[in-house]
Motif scaffolding. Structure first.
Motif, PDB file in Angstrom:
ATOM      1  N   SER A  53      32.495 -35.394  -1.181  1.00  0.00           N
ATOM      2  CA  SER A  53      31.986 -34.890  -2.451  1.00  0.00           C
ATOM      3  C   SER A  53      31.993 -36.018  -3.469  1.00  0.00           C
ATOM      4  N   ILE A  78      29.989 -25.407  -8.786  1.00  0.00           N
ATOM      5  CA  ILE A  78      30.290 -24.530  -7.642  1.00  0.00           C
ATOM      6  C   ILE A  78      31.115 -25.345  -6.650  1.00  0.00           C
ATOM      7  N   CYS A  80      32.547 -24.800  -3.767  1.00  0.00           N
ATOM      8  CA  CYS A  80      32.550 -24.608  -2.318  1.00  0.00           C
ATOM      9  C   CYS A  80      31.142 -24.736  -1.755  1.00  0.00           C
ATOM     10  N   ARG A  81      31.079 -25.061  -0.487  1.00  0.00           N
ATOM     11  CA  ARG A  81      29.797 -25.152   0.219  1.00  0.00           C
ATOM     12  C   ARG A  81      30.035 -24.866   1.690  1.00  0.00           C
ATOM     13  N   ASP A  82      29.099 -24.153   2.318  1.00  0.00           N
ATOM     14  CA  ASP A  82      29.180 -23.814   3.739  1.00  0.00           C
ATOM     15  C   ASP A  82      28.341 -24.779   4.560  1.00  0.00           C
ATOM     16  N   ARG A 103      33.580 -23.768   5.813  1.00  0.00           N
ATOM     17  CA  ARG A 103      33.575 -23.687   4.346  1.00  0.00           C
ATOM     18  C   ARG A 103      34.507 -24.767   3.802  1.00  0.00           C
ATOM     19  N   THR A 105      35.948 -26.562   0.324  1.00  0.00           N
ATOM     20  CA  THR A 105      36.161 -26.275  -1.092  1.00  0.00           C
ATOM     21  C   THR A 105      36.815 -27.475  -1.763  1.00  0.00           C
ATOM     22  N   GLN A 136      28.901 -16.114  -1.965  1.00  0.00           N
ATOM     23  CA  GLN A 136      30.009 -16.555  -2.813  1.00  0.00           C
ATOM     24  C   GLN A 136      29.985 -18.067  -3.025  1.00  0.00           C
ATOM     25  N   CYS A 137      29.312 -18.783  -2.134  1.00  0.00           N
ATOM     26  CA  CYS A 137      29.183 -20.239  -2.253  1.00  0.00           C
ATOM     27  C   CYS A 137      27.705 -20.612  -2.264  1.00  0.00           C
ATOM     28  N   GLN A 139      24.155 -22.550  -3.082  1.00  0.00           N
ATOM     29  CA  GLN A 139      23.864 -23.976  -2.963  1.00  0.00           C
ATOM     30  C   GLN A 139      22.638 -24.353  -3.792  1.00  0.00           C
ATOM     31  N   TRP A 147      27.594 -33.377  -2.833  1.00  0.00           N
ATOM     32  CA  TRP A 147      27.967 -33.218  -1.428  1.00  0.00           C
ATOM     33  C   TRP A 147      27.232 -34.232  -0.566  1.00  0.00           C
TER      34      TRP A 147
END
Length: 310
Positions: A53, A78, A80-82, A103, A105, A136-137, A139, A147
């Protein structure tokens, strides 16, 4: 220095097959700070890589680099990212209506810093999500800047046999891998820099051990790998015959492979990769983060010839 397993010799890769049926568990390093980037790394039986990140570096003319808050320009951060599950990781079937994701974070970050602050780190979790949980995550495009991922798979192993392409009965056969198939690098390049290139994060995979089951009913044996001087890159002395070598990665076949399927022994290899990282030029050298095994099969003909020739 050259990797001990680097040989510029006859390569038997045409009949070499990788077996990925039993992948190793993912190994993760502690969070690594490299310039303006925070990274979490992994290694498994398919390859290695990192999730980072902070985004691209600031390469301005001396003005202070923008903070995360300034880069957001009033938009929400935001954390978090999946991501897709890395290759080589096996998970049970996800619950109905869900799918597995990795996931990641960002935690303990500070928006008023250019790199998230000294306590910023990444937390990883394999979680099953349905559409509502995935939301919830989100993008949004503006978060792409924060990222970055990079990864490398191991090259297909290329086995080398000395002193001849086809081993001879009662003559020691020496085993190795080519340099190209025993060492792999991946680096973040410009994306890890801040003002200068000393922050670049490089990951290296190197074969450190190879266990060989020669396929003739004798027990497997293990060869340690490593580095050798530039003037002896393969550990095999071409000026000496096979019976007067210092290299101990060898096996002597007592019978030919004439009665084997297709007239060849089935040689099974377990190749152990050790993955390490290096930050910049003054970070104390390579730091190992984990190991993983790759399994391969080699078909090898052995001739009933008593002479050393070749």
């Amino acid at each position: 220095m050259h990797n001990r397993v680097g040989r510029g010799l006859v390569v038997l890769s045409a009949v070499l097959a990788l077996l990925m049926a039993v992948p190793a568990a993912t190994a993760s390093a502690d969070t690594i700070h490299s310039g303006n980037t925070v990274c979490s790394m992994y290694v498994n039986s398919v390859g290695f890589g990192a999730y980072c990140s902070s985004g691209q570096p600031y390469l301005g003319t001396g003005a202070p680099p923008p903070t995360w808050r300034e880069r957001l320009d009033g938009r929400p951060f935001i954390p978090c990212r999946d991501f897709e599950i890395p290759g080589g990781v096996e998970l049970p079937e996800a619950p109905e209506g869900k799918r597995w994701v990795l996931r990641i974070t960002i935690t303990d970050y500070r928006l008023d810093t250019y790199n998230g602050g000294p306590r910023a780190h990444l937390e990883r979790a394999y979680v099953p999500v349905n559409p509502a949980e995935a939301a919830q995550c989100p993008q949004p495009d503006y978060m792409d800047y924060f990222w970055y991922t990079f990864r490398s798979t191991y090259p297909e192993p290329a086995l080398v046999v000395k002193p001849t392409f086809t081993p001879r009965v009662n003559v020691p056969a020496f085993f190795s891998l080519t340099k190209e198939s025993s060492e792999q690098y991946k680096e973040t390049g410009e994306l890890s820099g801040y003002f200068d290139p000393t922050h670049n994060l490089t990951m290296r995979g190197m074969v450190v051990e190879m266990t060989i089951d020669p396929g003739d009913g004798t027990p497997p044996f293990t060869c340690k790998m490593g580095t050798t001087p530039a003037d002896d890159p393969d550990g095999y002395d071409e000026t000496q015959d096979p019976f007067h070598q210092m290299n101990t990665c060898k096996h002597t076949y007592k019978r030919s492979s004439a009665n084997q399927p297709d007239g060849m022994y089935t040689v099974k290899l377990t190749i152990t990769w050790a993955v390490a990282y290096w930050i910049g030029r003054n970070a104390g050298g390579w730091h190992e983060i984990g190991k993983a095994n790759v399994h391969a099969v080699q078909r090898l003909p052995v001739q009933e010839v008593q002479a050393i020739g070749g």
